[in-house]
Design a protein around this motif. Structure first.
Motif, PDB file in Angstrom:
ATOM      1  N   ASN B 205       0.833  -1.208   0.000  1.00  0.00           N
ATOM      2  CA  ASN B 205       0.000   0.000   0.000  1.00  0.00           C
ATOM      3  C   ASN B 205       0.862   1.249   0.000  1.00  0.00           C
ATOM      4  N   TYR B 206       0.385   2.279  -0.701  1.00  0.00           N
ATOM      5  CA  TYR B 206       1.047   3.569  -0.619  1.00  0.00           C
ATOM      6  C   TYR B 206       0.068   4.609  -0.098  1.00  0.00           C
ATOM      7  N   ASN B 207       0.338   5.108   1.111  1.00  0.00           N
ATOM      8  CA  ASN B 207      -0.492   6.135   1.741  1.00  0.00           C
ATOM      9  C   ASN B 207       0.226   7.467   1.688  1.00  0.00           C
ATOM     10  N   GLU B 208      -0.551   8.530   1.613  1.00  0.00           N
ATOM     11  CA  GLU B 208       0.032   9.866   1.735  1.00  0.00           C
ATOM     12  C   GLU B 208      -0.881  10.695   2.624  1.00  0.00           C
ATOM     13  N   LYS B 209      -0.282  11.385   3.612  1.00  0.00           N
ATOM     14  CA  LYS B 209      -1.053  12.161   4.589  1.00  0.00           C
ATOM     15  C   LYS B 209      -2.238  11.373   5.140  1.00  0.00           C
ATOM     16  N   GLY B 210      -1.987  10.118   5.424  1.00  0.00           N
ATOM     17  CA  GLY B 210      -3.017   9.312   6.074  1.00  0.00           C
ATOM     18  C   GLY B 210      -4.099   8.772   5.159  1.00  0.00           C
ATOM     19  N   ILE B 211      -3.974   8.992   3.871  1.00  0.00           N
ATOM     20  CA  ILE B 211      -4.984   8.471   2.931  1.00  0.00           C
ATOM     21  C   ILE B 211      -4.326   7.512   1.953  1.00  0.00           C
ATOM     22  N   LEU B 212      -4.999   6.398   1.715  1.00  0.00           N
ATOM     23  CA  LEU B 212      -4.502   5.446   0.732  1.00  0.00           C
ATOM     24  C   LEU B 212      -4.531   6.077  -0.648  1.00  0.00           C
ATOM     25  N   VAL B 213      -3.417   5.993  -1.369  1.00  0.00           N
ATOM     26  CA  VAL B 213      -3.364   6.522  -2.735  1.00  0.00           C
ATOM     27  C   VAL B 213      -3.489   5.372  -3.738  1.00  0.00           C
ATOM     28  N   TYR B 214      -2.671   4.345  -3.562  1.00  0.00           N
ATOM     29  CA  TYR B 214      -2.817   3.158  -4.408  1.00  0.00           C
ATOM     30  C   TYR B 214      -2.323   1.935  -3.659  1.00  0.00           C
ATOM     31  N   ASN B 215      -2.694   0.773  -4.129  1.00  0.00           N
ATOM     32  CA  ASN B 215      -2.134  -0.475  -3.592  1.00  0.00           C
ATOM     33  C   ASN B 215      -2.142  -1.537  -4.676  1.00  0.00           C
ATOM     34  N   TYR B 216      -1.335  -2.572  -4.472  1.00  0.00           N
ATOM     35  CA  TYR B 216      -1.262  -3.640  -5.466  1.00  0.00           C
ATOM     36  C   TYR B 216      -0.687  -4.901  -4.836  1.00  0.00           C
ATOM     37  N   GLY B 217      -0.926  -6.009  -5.513  1.00  0.00           N
ATOM     38  CA  GLY B 217      -0.477  -7.267  -4.951  1.00  0.00           C
ATOM     39  C   GLY B 217      -0.523  -8.373  -5.980  1.00  0.00           C
ATOM     40  N   PRO B 218      -0.304  -9.613  -5.574  1.00  0.00           N
ATOM     41  CA  PRO B 218      -0.171 -10.053  -4.188  1.00  0.00           C
ATOM     42  C   PRO B 218       1.241  -9.880  -3.629  1.00  0.00           C
ATOM     43  N   LEU B 219       1.267  -9.688  -2.313  1.00  0.00           N
ATOM     44  CA  LEU B 219       2.500  -9.707  -1.539  1.00  0.00           C
ATOM     45  C   LEU B 219       2.518 -11.116  -0.938  1.00  0.00           C
ATOM     46  N   LYS B 220       3.544 -11.877  -1.217  1.00  0.00           N
ATOM     47  CA  LYS B 220       3.530 -13.281  -0.792  1.00  0.00           C
ATOM     48  C   LYS B 220       4.191 -13.470   0.568  1.00  0.00           C
ATOM     49  N   ASP B 221       3.392 -13.573   1.597  1.00  0.00           N
ATOM     50  CA  ASP B 221       3.906 -13.731   2.970  1.00  0.00           C
ATOM     51  C   ASP B 221       2.732 -14.228   3.823  1.00  0.00           C
ATOM     52  N   GLY B 340      -2.843  -7.267 -14.118  1.00  0.00           N
ATOM     53  CA  GLY B 340      -1.627  -7.377 -14.919  1.00  0.00           C
ATOM     54  C   GLY B 340      -1.008  -8.753 -14.777  1.00  0.00           C
ATOM     55  N   SER B 341       0.025  -8.977 -15.559  1.00  0.00           N
ATOM     56  CA  SER B 341       0.601 -10.317 -15.604  1.00  0.00           C
ATOM     57  C   SER B 341       1.690 -10.523 -14.554  1.00  0.00           C
ATOM     58  N   ASN B 342       2.120  -9.443 -13.902  1.00  0.00           N
ATOM     59  CA  ASN B 342       3.070  -9.549 -12.795  1.00  0.00           C
ATOM     60  C   ASN B 342       3.044  -8.220 -12.029  1.00  0.00           C
ATOM     61  N   LEU B 343       3.781  -8.155 -10.939  1.00  0.00           N
ATOM     62  CA  LEU B 343       3.733  -6.949 -10.101  1.00  0.00           C
ATOM     63  C   LEU B 343       4.209  -5.712 -10.854  1.00  0.00           C
ATOM     64  N   GLU B 344       5.243  -5.880 -11.671  1.00  0.00           N
ATOM     65  CA  GLU B 344       5.818  -4.737 -12.390  1.00  0.00           C
ATOM     66  C   GLU B 344       4.800  -4.181 -13.389  1.00  0.00           C
ATOM     67  N   ASP B 345       4.119  -5.091 -14.061  1.00  0.00           N
ATOM     68  CA  ASP B 345       3.100  -4.695 -15.031  1.00  0.00           C
ATOM     69  C   ASP B 345       2.003  -3.878 -14.334  1.00  0.00           C
ATOM     70  N   VAL B 346       1.543  -4.379 -13.203  1.00  0.00           N
ATOM     71  CA  VAL B 346       0.494  -3.680 -12.452  1.00  0.00           C
ATOM     72  C   VAL B 346       1.007  -2.319 -11.991  1.00  0.00           C
TER      73      VAL B 346
END
Lengths: 364, 364
Positions: B205-221, B340-346
């Motif tokens: 996730n990428y937040n700025e000033k307490g608000i979500l701006v964008y997010n993407y996944g999956p994060l494998k953990d 997308g087909s991978n994280l970089e694409d997304v």
């Protein structure tokens, strides 16, 4: 229009069945308003911004920016009026092919699009004569007007004496060879106002008594998309189309097309990023059409003539229940979408769902 | 209930923002009726079967089978009344943790769930003293009540003289270490009435000033899902949850949870078969929850404080426009989903969409 969200586009839909209902549900994320022409209890009317009775078609068409339809055999005056106002998409040239089977079939022939061998008969008597002379009494007689979901079609396999009543029918017929196909297939494609074309992968379809029961895909064969493109380009088609095929010994033959979103494209709601419904709305409103690559193997089972949908179905799929007032034999009441990691996985889920919904077997 | 479609379940939603709106759009395929408590111009009210003003909350709760909420800081009397009627899901024990940050943080500590080091202060003066004594004036002061989307939070990095006004504040505070994270992450999980648990893969996730701006996944953990399960089991949670984390040198720390569908789960509308919204509805109505494996890599960009959504955005994504009445700074007006087909694409698609929507950069 530069920003998608600074204007609202008013879309009129002629017909309020499940196809219109899904079009609206898929379009709700965009700044569109949906006006529907149908009776108030129709599925799409229940989720529309405004519902107009068929008598009020002019009022609706005057109020909207673009008019489309979810069923091609809808009130002809409404289609004509929308065309006259320059608002109808896809245009009337396409609908007209669907009003008379002989026109549709002739169009394929003239455009060198593969379709089963056929003849046109002016009445039942001529149809039976052609069946005998050209097909040795094995073939399909299709009334030229008003047939869909298997209505007005007679599959005759030598037992011609059972069909004597056809002799007195005064309507036009298409007399067609009986195609002993290996399987049926279809493709969903979309073409925008600038002529850009995209197609989803084709699917394997299983029909019974003229009604789609289930389908799944992708079927990997580029020839279907090539045919779809030729047909759509020749018609200057705008919107989503569904084209049904027979596949016989590797040969592909167009059975018919539907000038709208199609039952065999419901799986795109889940197996694709942009569904056939959203693509149709994008195309008719002048927006860019989206990707048609599948995210996953997918398929669909129709819920026909029953409201028996055991909860266990949700283990395997997502249920789309159209909320129609009555359960009636052969009626499309909903469908179940599935996804899977390969064709076998999808087909297995379809088989399980079929058994859950139709424990006594299908009754069509 | 044996057949899904032989009954209609009435669902009451407290709050009519975009989360309720998407819940309804995702639930329309099921035989559910949706009643919403909010003002008539709220997004969810526009697609609900019935809308009730907050004053009429009792009437709504009396009429429905189950009550949920799309925002935990909704009218407290309504939450309490729904709980008293045995209709609220998730239950009030969960909401209560969100009313006071100190309770939420203490709950993590008591249940051995990892969270940044913190102390509780009874007023601003004590908070500033703790900040000095325990954190050498580098830390975060959070008002215990009423904070979301970054409100009521003060990030102090030595420049404590700027925050003198806090000294006079009489409210409770949580004083927390400043986490110099490598990245932020979250997980969306669902738990049904029988305790069955499923989690989507976490996202970056990428937040700025307490608000979500964008997010993407999956994060494998897998650790995120283990924590989610422990938290949900301990609360006997029913429904969808969103839990936000800091990841620092491989260590994962809960920042906070939201007892509802969550902004970082919007990507599940497109990258998953069953979305977080449908899962929530399945869970609270007693239906089986669906698969949470992703069909694709996916992500989301929020449309914040602008209605500039160039048409080109549709090349890369699907736009969800909430139809709010006014554009206001920091307001969540819509979002764009991508696959997308991978994280970089997304991530590349997200970067392109960010530039299209915010050509002058974000202004939050």
């Amino acid at each position: 229009m530069k920003s998608l969200t600074q204007n609202s586009i008013k879309i009129g839909i002629l017909g309020g069945g499940q196809l219109g209902w899904m079009m609206i549900l898929e379009g709700r994320k965009y700044p569109f308003a949906f006006y529907v022409m149908d009776e108030p209890e129709a599925p799409a009317c229940k989720v529309a911004d405004k519902c107009f009775t068929p008598d009020d078609y002019k009022k609706m068409i005057d109020e909207v920016d673009v008019v489309t339809f979810e069923f091609e055999h809808v009130k002809e005056e409404a289609l004509q009026y929308a065309e006259d106002q320059g608002k109808l998409l896809p245009r009337l040239n396409t609908v007209e092919l669907k009003r008379e089977r002989w026109k549709e079939k002739t169009y394929y022939k003239e455009h060198n699009l593969p379709t089963p061998r056929f003849y046109i008969a002016n009445d039942g008597e001529e149809a039976l004569r052609i069946l005998k002379d050209e097909f040795n009494n094995v073939g399909v007689l299709k009334q030229s007007r008003g047939g869909y979901d298997g209505k007005g079609q007679y599959f005759i396999k030598g037992d011609v004496e059972k069909y004597g009543f056809i002799k007195d029918m005064k309507c036009k017929f298409v007399v067609e060879e009986f195609v002993n196909f290996n399987y049926e297939a279809s493709i969903i494609a979309v073409r925008d106002r600038n002529g850009n074309f995209k197609a989803y992968p084709p699917t394997f379809n299983y029909n019974e008594k003229g009604i789609l029961v289930y389908n799944y895909g992708p079927l990997k064969d580029n020839r279907f998309a090539e045919i779809a493109k030729r047909l759509m380009d020749s018609l200057e088609y705008v919107g989503t189309i569904g084209i049904e095929f027979f596949v016989r010994d590797g040969e592909i033959l167009i059975n018919e097309f539907a000038p709208r979103v199609h039952n065999t494209g419901h799986y795109t709601l889940d197996a694709a990023f942009v569904s056939q419904f959203e693509q149709h709305l994008r195309a008719i409103t002048g927006l860019e059409i989206g990707a048609t690559e599948l995210l996953s193997y997918g398929g669909m089972v129709n819920i026909l003539g029953t409201d028996n949908v055991p909860l266990e179905v949700l283990k395997y799929g997502k249920v789309y229940w159209y909320g129609k007032k009555e359960v009636r034999k052969r009626r499309k009441l909903g469908h179940v979408n599935v996804v899977g990691s390969n064709l076998e996985d999808v087909k297995q889920k379809i088989d399980i769902i079929m058994k859950l919904i139709y424990p006594q077997g299908l009754d069509l």
